[in-house]
Enzyme design. Sequence first.
Site, PDB file in Angstrom:
ATOM      1  N   LYS A   1       4.579  29.834   5.058  1.00 22.58           N
ATOM      2  CA  LYS A   1       3.735  29.547   3.893  1.00 22.58           C
ATOM      3  C   LYS A   1       2.257  29.584   4.269  1.00 22.58           C
ATOM      4  O   LYS A   1       1.432  30.161   3.566  1.00 22.58           O
ATOM      5  CB  LYS A   1       4.093  28.191   3.286  1.00 22.58           C
ATOM      6  CG  LYS A   1       5.510  28.155   2.737  1.00 22.58           C
ATOM      7  CD  LYS A   1       5.752  26.913   1.904  1.00 22.58           C
ATOM      8  CE  LYS A   1       5.198  27.042   0.501  1.00 22.58           C
ATOM      9  NZ  LYS A   1       5.904  28.038  -0.304  1.00 22.58           N
TER      10      LYS A   1
ATOM     11  N   SER B   1      -0.335  27.341  -4.061  1.00 21.06           N
ATOM     12  CA  SER B   1       0.062  28.730  -4.335  1.00 21.06           C
ATOM     13  C   SER B   1      -0.450  29.243  -5.669  1.00 21.06           C
ATOM     14  O   SER B   1      -0.438  30.444  -5.903  1.00 21.06           O
ATOM     15  CB  SER B   1       1.583  28.852  -4.310  1.00 21.06           C
ATOM     16  OG  SER B   1       2.073  28.661  -3.011  1.00 21.06           O
TER      17      SER B   1
ATOM     18  N   TRP C   1       7.321  -0.509   3.972  1.00 22.68           N
ATOM     19  CA  TRP C   1       7.895   0.110   2.769  1.00 22.68           C
ATOM     20  C   TRP C   1       9.326   0.558   3.041  1.00 22.68           C
ATOM     21  O   TRP C   1      10.095   0.780   2.111  1.00 22.68           O
ATOM     22  CB  TRP C   1       7.033   1.291   2.293  1.00 22.68           C
ATOM     23  CG  TRP C   1       7.242   2.578   3.005  1.00 22.68           C
ATOM     24  CD1 TRP C   1       6.809   2.910   4.254  1.00 22.68           C
ATOM     25  CD2 TRP C   1       7.943   3.731   2.509  1.00 22.68           C
ATOM     26  NE1 TRP C   1       7.192   4.184   4.566  1.00 22.68           N
ATOM     27  CE2 TRP C   1       7.882   4.721   3.523  1.00 22.68           C
ATOM     28  CE3 TRP C   1       8.604   4.031   1.311  1.00 22.68           C
ATOM     29  CZ2 TRP C   1       8.464   5.976   3.380  1.00 22.68           C
ATOM     30  CZ3 TRP C   1       9.173   5.290   1.173  1.00 22.68           C
ATOM     31  CH2 TRP C   1       9.107   6.250   2.201  1.00 22.68           C
TER      32      TRP C   1
ATOM     33  N   GLU D   1      12.433  12.635   0.647  1.00 17.22           N
ATOM     34  CA  GLU D   1      11.383  12.032  -0.189  1.00 17.22           C
ATOM     35  C   GLU D   1      10.007  12.564   0.189  1.00 17.22           C
ATOM     36  O   GLU D   1       9.185  12.863  -0.684  1.00 17.22           O
ATOM     37  CB  GLU D   1      11.426  10.507  -0.037  1.00 17.22           C
ATOM     38  CG  GLU D   1      10.203   9.754  -0.541  1.00 17.22           C
ATOM     39  CD  GLU D   1       9.981   9.871  -2.036  1.00 17.22           C
ATOM     40  OE1 GLU D   1      10.958  10.178  -2.752  1.00 17.22           O
ATOM     41  OE2 GLU D   1       8.832   9.676  -2.479  1.00 17.22           O
TER      42      GLU D   1
ATOM     43  N   THR E   1       7.495  26.519   7.121  1.00 14.13           N
ATOM     44  CA  THR E   1       6.180  25.966   6.796  1.00 14.13           C
ATOM     45  C   THR E   1       5.098  26.901   7.302  1.00 14.13           C
ATOM     46  O   THR E   1       4.107  27.166   6.610  1.00 14.13           O
ATOM     47  CB  THR E   1       6.015  24.569   7.417  1.00 14.13           C
ATOM     48  OG1 THR E   1       7.167  23.798   7.110  1.00 14.13           O
ATOM     49  CG2 THR E   1       4.791  23.876   6.870  1.00 14.13           C
TER      50      THR E   1
ATOM     51  N   HIS F   1      15.102  11.877  12.818  1.00 13.22           N
ATOM     52  CA  HIS F   1      13.906  11.948  13.662  1.00 13.22           C
ATOM     53  C   HIS F   1      12.980  10.763  13.392  1.00 13.22           C
ATOM     54  O   HIS F   1      12.022  10.544  14.110  1.00 13.22           O
ATOM     55  CB  HIS F   1      13.158  13.276  13.509  1.00 13.22           C
ATOM     56  CG  HIS F   1      12.545  13.521  12.166  1.00 13.22           C
ATOM     57  ND1 HIS F   1      12.631  14.718  11.520  1.00 13.22           N
ATOM     58  CD2 HIS F   1      11.781  12.744  11.353  1.00 13.22           C
ATOM     59  CE1 HIS F   1      11.984  14.661  10.373  1.00 13.22           C
ATOM     60  NE2 HIS F   1      11.458  13.466  10.242  1.00 13.22           N
ATOM     61  N   HIS F   2      13.297   9.983  12.367  1.00 13.95           N
ATOM     62  CA  HIS F   2      12.538   8.754  12.136  1.00 13.95           C
ATOM     63  C   HIS F   2      13.105   7.620  12.967  1.00 13.95           C
ATOM     64  O   HIS F   2      12.579   6.512  12.920  1.00 13.95           O
ATOM     65  CB  HIS F   2      12.606   8.367  10.657  1.00 13.95           C
ATOM     66  CG  HIS F   2      12.027   9.389   9.731  1.00 13.95           C
ATOM     67  ND1 HIS F   2      10.702   9.393   9.363  1.00 13.95           N
ATOM     68  CD2 HIS F   2      12.592  10.458   9.107  1.00 13.95           C
ATOM     69  CE1 HIS F   2      10.482  10.419   8.538  1.00 13.95           C
ATOM     70  NE2 HIS F   2      11.606  11.071   8.369  1.00 13.95           N
TER      71      HIS F   2
ATOM     72  N   SER G   1      13.746   6.440 -13.291  1.00 14.82           N
ATOM     73  CA  SER G   1      12.678   7.230 -13.894  1.00 14.82           C
ATOM     74  C   SER G   1      12.587   8.606 -13.248  1.00 14.82           C
ATOM     75  O   SER G   1      12.519   9.636 -13.921  1.00 14.82           O
ATOM     76  CB  SER G   1      11.354   6.481 -13.724  1.00 14.82           C
ATOM     77  OG  SER G   1      10.273   7.311 -13.985  1.00 14.82           O
ATOM     78  N   SER G   2      12.616   8.631 -11.917  1.00 19.40           N
ATOM     79  CA  SER G   2      12.497   9.903 -11.196  1.00 19.40           C
ATOM     80  C   SER G   2      13.684  10.808 -11.458  1.00 19.40           C
ATOM     81  O   SER G   2      13.524  12.016 -11.622  1.00 19.40           O
ATOM     82  CB  SER G   2      12.397   9.668  -9.697  1.00 19.40           C
ATOM     83  OG  SER G   2      11.187   9.044  -9.373  1.00 19.40           O
TER      84      SER G   2
ATOM     85  N   HIS H   1       0.853  -1.196   0.000  1.00 19.81           N
ATOM     86  CA  HIS H   1       0.000   0.000   0.000  1.00 19.81           C
ATOM     87  C   HIS H   1       0.882   1.238   0.000  1.00 19.81           C
ATOM     88  O   HIS H   1       0.680   2.163  -0.788  1.00 19.81           O
ATOM     89  CB  HIS H   1      -0.922  -0.028   1.223  1.00 19.81           C
ATOM     90  CG  HIS H   1      -1.511   1.299   1.588  1.00 19.81           C
ATOM     91  ND1 HIS H   1      -2.529   1.893   0.886  1.00 19.81           N
ATOM     92  CD2 HIS H   1      -1.211   2.176   2.588  1.00 19.81           C
ATOM     93  CE1 HIS H   1      -2.828   3.058   1.437  1.00 19.81           C
ATOM     94  NE2 HIS H   1      -2.044   3.259   2.475  1.00 19.81           N
TER      95      HIS H   1
ATOM     96  N   ARG I   1       1.742   0.344  15.421  1.00 16.52           N
ATOM     97  CA  ARG I   1       1.388   0.277  14.006  1.00 16.52           C
ATOM     98  C   ARG I   1       1.813  -1.053  13.424  1.00 16.52           C
ATOM     99  O   ARG I   1       2.575  -1.819  14.033  1.00 16.52           O
ATOM    100  CB  ARG I   1       2.004   1.440  13.234  1.00 16.52           C
ATOM    101  CG  ARG I   1       3.501   1.547  13.325  1.00 16.52           C
ATOM    102  CD  ARG I   1       4.058   2.772  12.640  1.00 16.52           C
ATOM    103  NE  ARG I   1       3.996   2.711  11.193  1.00 16.52           N
ATOM    104  CZ  ARG I   1       4.786   3.402  10.383  1.00 16.52           C
ATOM    105  NH1 ARG I   1       5.681   4.231  10.898  1.00 16.52           N
ATOM    106  NH2 ARG I   1       4.676   3.319   9.087  1.00 16.52           N
TER     107      ARG I   1
ATOM    108  N   HIS J   1      13.583  11.179   4.259  1.00 15.51           N
ATOM    109  CA  HIS J   1      12.980  12.420   4.671  1.00 15.51           C
ATOM    110  C   HIS J   1      12.820  13.408   3.517  1.00 15.51           C
ATOM    111  O   HIS J   1      11.725  13.914   3.286  1.00 15.51           O
ATOM    112  CB  HIS J   1      13.650  13.065   5.895  1.00 15.51           C
ATOM    113  CG  HIS J   1      12.735  14.105   6.381  1.00 15.51           C
ATOM    114  ND1 HIS J   1      11.617  13.804   7.155  1.00 15.51           N
ATOM    115  CD2 HIS J   1      12.633  15.397   6.055  1.00 15.51           C
ATOM    116  CE1 HIS J   1      10.911  14.907   7.296  1.00 15.51           C
ATOM    117  NE2 HIS J   1      11.506  15.894   6.643  1.00 15.51           N
TER     118      HIS J   1
ATOM    119  N   ASP K   1       7.891  22.630 -25.279  1.00 14.94           N
ATOM    120  CA  ASP K   1       7.841  21.281 -24.702  1.00 14.94           C
ATOM    121  C   ASP K   1       8.901  21.214 -23.614  1.00 14.94           C
ATOM    122  O   ASP K   1       9.555  22.205 -23.303  1.00 14.94           O
ATOM    123  CB  ASP K   1       8.076  20.208 -25.781  1.00 14.94           C
ATOM    124  CG  ASP K   1       7.444  18.857 -25.421  1.00 14.94           C
ATOM    125  OD1 ASP K   1       7.760  18.312 -24.333  1.00 14.94           O
ATOM    126  OD2 ASP K   1       6.626  18.368 -26.188  1.00 14.94           O
TER     127      ASP K   1
END
Lengths: 518, 183, 275
Positions: A324, A261, A135, A248, A321, A295-296, A162-163, A70, A443, A246, A99
């Site tokens: 914004k 925006s 994941w 990501e 943040t 922090h993860h 690809s990315s 998922h 979890r 992170h 283009d």
Amino acid sequence: MADHGHGPPKGITRWLTTTNHKDIGTMYLVFSLVMFMTGGLMALGIRAELFQPGLQLVDPAFFNQLTTMHALVMVFGAVMPATVGLANWMIPLQIGAADMALPRMNLFSFWLLAVAFVLLLSTFLMPGGAPASGWTLYPPLVLQSGEAFPMAIFSIHLMGASSIMGAINVIVTIVNMRAPGMTLMKLPLFSWAWLITAYLLIAVMPVFAGGVTMLLTDYFFHTSFFNAAGGGDPVLYQHVFWFFGHPEVYIMILPAFGIVSEIIPTFSRKPIFGYEAMVYAIASIAFLSFIVWAHHMFTVGMPLAGQMFFMLATMLIAVPTGVKIFNWTTTMWRGSLSFEPPMLFALAFLFLFTIGGFSGLMMAIVPSDFQYHDTYFIVAHFHYVLVPGAVFAIMAAVYYWLPKWTGHMYDMALAKWHFWLTAIFVNALFFPQHFLGLAGMPRRIPDYAVQFSDWNMISSIGAFGFGLAQLLFVWVIIKCVKGGQRATAGVWDWPHGLEWTVPSPAPYHTFEKAPEVH
Amino acid sequence: MSGQNAKSNRGLTARLLLMVAGSFAFGFALVPLYEVFCEVTGIGSRDRLSRMAEYDGAATAQPRTIVVEFTASVPDGGRWEFTPVESSMEVRTGQLYEAYYRAKNLSGRDVTGQAVPSVAPMRATKYFVKTECFCFTPQQFTRDEERDMAVRFVVDRDLPPGIDRLTLSYAFYDVGRVAGGTT
Amino acid sequence: MSKLPILSGALAALAAVPARADWDLLNMPSGVSELSKDIYGTHMLMLWICVIIAVITFGAMIVAMVRFRKSKGAVADQTLLHNARLEAAWTIIPVLILIGMAIPAVESLIKIEDTSGSELTIKVTGYQWQWHYEYLGSGVSFFSRLARTSDVARQKGSGIDPLSVENYLLEVDNPLVVPTGIKIRMLLTANDVIHAWWVPDFGMKRDAIPGFINEMWISVDADKPGTYRGQCAELCGADHGFMPIVVVARPKAEFDAWLKQKQAAATEVAAAVTE
């Protein structure tokens, strides 16, 4: 190059050979919608099992496959390709270019992704099933995977390639192909957001590739990167992964910031408040995203100095943040607001992403994170920033630009139904998960102690409501593609940006001669 | 394509190929570079760990008494009996001590084991100096052999004051049959 | 927007509900040790700060959405484009708030990482899928796995109603017994993959990593003997959700007696084996 007059080729050949940014953008968007539904079905499987205590539907091992896939499908198959699709469609239009800079590489990027996902999804059918380690693929657990393991790693390599190629394309396009007069500080904020996102992608996707390659060699070639027996350490993987992981998540949310925006000014009928501050805020967030990864990992047994550094750096992200959020609010201030579907989704983003931001700030505080980590509080946080965050922004963008793409207005009433059902059910789905985490539910478990029953039931009902509501989204889009009231070039009451100067639908080739920008 | 374009394309191609070759070479160079990096920073140098550490007693703090605990694990289905002979000792910082671990090969054949050390709290690791340790080298055991293995250590006098108890732990792994030594 | 009253109501309810030592369904337990209460306090402080900021922020959004509607005749002010002082204010004030939040957090953290002054060391080893406990230096060690009643009921399609099982999924065959009133040092490691040991009432969790030992400390207030339950908190395979932790905290004298009895039993077993 002048329009050929005979249009693009018909049938499947068109989609296999097109190098047109609009076609490729469409392919990415359709792909991401299909993946969103696929990942959504997996989520429904998860929530169906969690509807009541006890194991009714799936085995624990398959449940872990569902949670793993998922996430992989949603992150790499739904959110990222959607933002890439929007980039492909809109960046050339926003900067007045004919283009993308590298059209053939653009096509290759898309098809790589499609192949990668065929490979990844096929792991469900392999002996041992799909990867089931989360994941995040932490060793040593991931090294207990069966035949799916090398396929998953290969698939990840393809997605990464690809990315990276897509990101290169975006940077080269924006840096080189802006219309005369469009300085960087006149670049629309969606394109700015993507320019910075592209740098993040190039910086961190190779790190992820390196990390999973080390998993591969530990698995097949007796290396010991993550194996204590050979002098290695499983925690090394976590550092490598999250150094990618992170940034990501910022890769997923920065384009969403760009979309919001664009939309809020349009439906406030005035320009964005604090354009420069918004650019600096995105750049600050991107920079900070590189120095907060641990922090993860607060519970791995990190030295005190490390915990303090990562706590403080993570807390700092709240500042740009917040800037914004305040700027978006002030854009509405003394504006003239109307609430069409794009604006509805953008405003829901504003509220609900902020809630996700608050839970994130709480998680940054290490002592309390010792209680939140690996519980449903974390799950609630990241789903708030990703679903009513990134996904709502993507839906807002679709509702914003769909008339430009198709030339038709869509069924506003149905779209508003989609919005309200989605917004209400998304909160029923994820808000109770904060309580579950605080009350002690870990979890990644398929079954739980009975005191967690009520909130889980509400969350599962929310999930099914949310899932069903998305069928409305698909229907609105299909109906709009097939026909509808003719859309003007400007579409909305107060359009801003070059994309609204071309007809709707946008012709197959646009800006073959660069426009003048003042 | 004009002649000038072709020429600059060739130049670019040459530079790009050089970058590829250079990156590949860098990968290979990393093997000796890793040793250099460890030497320079002093972090966990492979050489340092496998050499008999000479404790030079250059610390400045006054000696104090702490407790050192010893614990052992046999992870992942390894067939050993592996325990510390003494579970703890009172230790004066700055002095040399000797502790023993007893290991017995239960696998039914000749086998090699390797002990991997770990110290808690982690920040005590660099103050726990092993001058001699069975963990430096793979240990060969014949079938059913049991023997005691020694670790000689000094706890540096500069151990931070907040630590009154530290634990040395070994995880004992099966690293393959005797003929090959380490895997 | 009708969502906001519901959301802020929920948030306010969350903050207002007092914590209890047993399972509270809205909020974190304040727990049974000085440390867990400290962590709870930090959590509540942060939550309150977030609620206050949320009320202000969401309030501004709602006012804007209501006051400046085109349908009510609002006309956009095209000159409201930037304001350097405002940007500076809403950059600096959040930084100050963050500094205010960080100070108690750092103080808590230093206390958490200080394992000195412990009077008992327990080594915890995570297995797939059970825990192993060893009282260092006493010769007492045992496995602790999901109780049979829960294990039978949790099988897919067992037909047994979880509500009929006492402490469903949170009961074990051999609980960990600890004394109240002292600082206990926990050493954590694992046998196979990464696990994590967590009892919410003790306020702390830490990963158990194969090949390495981690440490943390817990304590149970002297006036809080009782049974405390937790779960593995790091995905460790299929039965990650089925390896709970049960800790029985007893006054020191009772604990000493229990340990002596276990030691005697262990010696008996060892003697029987060598005969």
